[in-house]
Design a protein around this motif. Sequence first.
Motif, PDB file in Angstrom:
ATOM      1  N   HIS B  88       0.814  -1.222   0.000  1.00  0.00           N
ATOM      2  CA  HIS B  88       0.000   0.000   0.000  1.00  0.00           C
ATOM      3  C   HIS B  88       0.844   1.268   0.000  1.00  0.00           C
ATOM      4  N   LEU B  89       2.131   1.146   0.361  1.00  0.00           N
ATOM      5  CA  LEU B  89       3.012   2.318   0.361  1.00  0.00           C
ATOM      6  C   LEU B  89       3.842   2.396  -0.920  1.00  0.00           C
ATOM      7  N   ASP B  90       3.759   1.353  -1.739  1.00  0.00           N
ATOM      8  CA  ASP B  90       4.543   1.300  -2.984  1.00  0.00           C
ATOM      9  C   ASP B  90       6.047   1.376  -2.686  1.00  0.00           C
ATOM     10  N   LEU B  91       6.468   0.658  -1.653  1.00  0.00           N
ATOM     11  CA  LEU B  91       7.880   0.585  -1.280  1.00  0.00           C
ATOM     12  C   LEU B  91       8.235  -0.888  -1.041  1.00  0.00           C
ATOM     13  N   GLY B  92       9.522  -1.214  -1.076  1.00  0.00           N
ATOM     14  CA  GLY B  92       9.916  -2.596  -0.816  1.00  0.00           C
ATOM     15  C   GLY B  92      11.364  -2.677  -0.378  1.00  0.00           C
ATOM     16  N   THR B  93      11.725  -3.781   0.271  1.00  0.00           N
ATOM     17  CA  THR B  93      13.092  -3.905   0.791  1.00  0.00           C
ATOM     18  C   THR B  93      14.105  -4.141  -0.327  1.00  0.00           C
ATOM     19  N   LYS B  94      13.679  -4.661  -1.474  1.00  0.00           N
ATOM     20  CA  LYS B  94      14.611  -4.874  -2.576  1.00  0.00           C
ATOM     21  C   LYS B  94      14.693  -3.666  -3.501  1.00  0.00           C
ATOM     22  N   THR B  95      13.598  -2.962  -3.598  1.00  0.00           N
ATOM     23  CA  THR B  95      13.535  -1.859  -4.561  1.00  0.00           C
ATOM     24  C   THR B  95      13.955  -0.521  -3.962  1.00  0.00           C
ATOM     25  N   HIS B  96      13.982  -0.431  -2.648  1.00  0.00           N
ATOM     26  CA  HIS B  96      14.308   0.840  -1.996  1.00  0.00           C
ATOM     27  C   HIS B  96      15.330   0.627  -0.891  1.00  0.00           C
ATOM     28  N   ASN B  97      16.230   1.594  -0.752  1.00  0.00           N
ATOM     29  CA  ASN B  97      17.197   1.575   0.340  1.00  0.00           C
ATOM     30  C   ASN B  97      16.522   2.246   1.552  1.00  0.00           C
ATOM     31  N   LEU B  98      15.751   1.457   2.261  1.00  0.00           N
ATOM     32  CA  LEU B  98      14.928   2.021   3.338  1.00  0.00           C
ATOM     33  C   LEU B  98      15.757   2.638   4.467  1.00  0.00           C
ATOM     34  N   PRO B  99      16.876   2.007   4.889  1.00  0.00           N
ATOM     35  CA  PRO B  99      17.671   2.659   5.946  1.00  0.00           C
ATOM     36  C   PRO B  99      18.207   4.020   5.507  1.00  0.00           C
ATOM     37  N   ALA B 100      18.654   4.110   4.260  1.00  0.00           N
ATOM     38  CA  ALA B 100      19.179   5.392   3.791  1.00  0.00           C
ATOM     39  C   ALA B 100      18.069   6.427   3.664  1.00  0.00           C
TER      40      ALA B 100
END
Lengths: 365, 365
Positions: B88-100
């Motif tokens: 629902h947020l259009d984010l993912g652990t492979k597609t986005h550098n979430l920590p950065a």
Amino acid sequence: MLALGCELDPDQEVVRTRLEDYFLRPPSHAPCTACGTVMTVHIVERMASVIPAFNSSMRSDRNTYVGKRFVHVKNPYLDSMDEDILYHLDLGTKTHNLPAMFGDVKFVCVGRSPNRMKAFALFMHKELGLEEAEEDIKDICAGTDRYCMYKTGPTFSFSQRHGMGIPSISVMLHELIKLLHHAQCCDVTIIRIGTSGGIGIAPGTVVITDTAVDSFFKPRFEQVILDNIVTRSTELHKELSEELFNCSKEIPNFRTLIGHTMCTYDFYEGQGRLDGALCSFSREKKLAYLKRAYKAGVRNIEMESTVLAAMCGLCGLKAAVVCVTLLDRLDCDQINLPHDVLLEYQQWPQLLISNFITRRLGLCD
Amino acid sequence: MLALGCELDPDQEVVRTRLEDYFLRPPSHAPCTACGTVMTVHIVERMASVIPAFNSSMRSDRNTYVGKRFVHVKNPYLDSMDEDILYHLDLGTKTHNLPAMFGDVKFVCVGRSPNRMKAFALFMHKELGLEEAEEDIKDICAGTDRYCMYKTGPTFSFSQRHGMGIPSISVMLHELIKLLHHAQCCDVTIIRIGTSGGIGIAPGTVVITDTAVDSFFKPRFEQVILDNIVTRSTELHKELSEELFNCSKEIPNFRTLIGHTMCTYDFYEGQGRLDGALCSFSREKKLAYLKRAYKAGVRNIEMESTVLAAMCGLCGLKAAVVCVTLLDRLDCDQINLPHDVLLEYQQWPQLLISNFITRRLGLCD
């Protein structure tokens, strides 16, 4: 028999047969002598006092009311209000001429995504061969960022701007039903189109709901009223579901079925997903639960159908729920379809509904 | 004591003290030997294998982890997933550098209106005196029309695009909590800001919730998990509420109080409104119910607080609910404030939160 010339038909919908009486009497509400339910008998003269231009047109058109099924509210207080502000829709009975704006609405399509509902409105506009320029199809709720609405001929597309779940659609339904009532709409069909998780069926299958059930597979919606819990029926309109199913047969490569739809209050724990922030059950328990659901007739899971079925049933609206499945929950929890496949699947319910509406309007080949 | 160097503090939040161990061991989850709760021990090496750039920066920064309170999930399955798609947020652990992208987040503000949350982000940007140009503050969820997010320094404003109610915020909270967890955020405070109906208090009063209660005035949230009902606590963080209340005293003409907030599943029948499409109770019964609520300590009514309190409490997030009242429900049901007054009232919670954040960051005069 209801007082004031109203009859209650077998579907609990008000049929107005002696309209002459209505112009002579003050607005009122009367209990059904059979079941005791208080029905609002809404008299055109009252609307006319608010919107003078509406009065004459309604009077001249009164014959068209005979035998029509109006949208009715079940609230004895509504008629005594000087003004009804539909707060979340940014519309009101004093500020807008609702009968002129919406009086001809016959089909209401409710979806989640504003983008998808705008696309649907444009698609319907083309299918219906309307003269109005596409640029004139504007969001009627532009004054609020809560909902958006597009009207193309007798079709009304409605989006919740991605609010999810029973509370969000319930607020919208209260105000939509009041809007249709104030606008004196009749013979209205409401269809929720959307996406869902399937159980034991291939992704991309369109499920037409016969009965919405809760997390315990029961055909009921529990409404908290003050501090009481009232249970309401969640069966959808049988003939409408069958009509939609028959329509689907004419669309090539269209996978569809009629089945129960489970409606939950939550996308993660409530639907047995193993990928939420919280998960306290095992993979085996999840699968056992979903298999029990399948055995009980459930073919898909979403988050709005029970309250839609309950409220529309009470207010004389024929309602249907048509949702495409994006995954088989017996296989996985995450929706990881390629973007183009996701877009294609999302178009199936729209295609079915546009086919249904054009057939109903006699515009099909 | 938890295995793998984790300790459970009195607030059930994980405190990581021996980080050296984490780089040597595989990711795991371990039960607390005191209470048996399975805690996820998320090891930086696992994130690093997905996002190589993150590894070195985390290693060099490891000392900053000592004594910090991380956001934790309670799901033993999450670490075994190759990828987590926050659908629902259009984010993912492979597609986005979430920590950065999100690792420095300390404050999450959740509201309903995208316009209001954008305005809040811009306001915070100014208050924090950030160098980044205002034009660079963009909606991080622009790829979806479900939610929108703005990040300004350590402040994260989040909107549900006007979805209302428990299901809508629950989906968002699951994915927000996973996002904060994947991003290795620590010491996060989450504040819901919004509007509400007051009971027995003047419109324009800001209510800081101490405890969220259900329609029966009980401090509980009932979560359906598979076909079981699990009851969760809905107390909010006491010190945080008091800190917010103390902040409010420094704002001139600010009417505020700490009280219970009632959270309902419905805006009309569930809140005792006489102006819905359905209403089966009398004005007297409505008033008697609202007066009982007042007597039980309830000062305002909204539709999201119980699930927010329950989920944040379980996941180690300090949470608060700050809502302005738009009407006194003992007087009326419809919100009919002039537009400018409505806008002014909606700004009060934002003003309080910006004051609180700037104080916390030591930026206040």
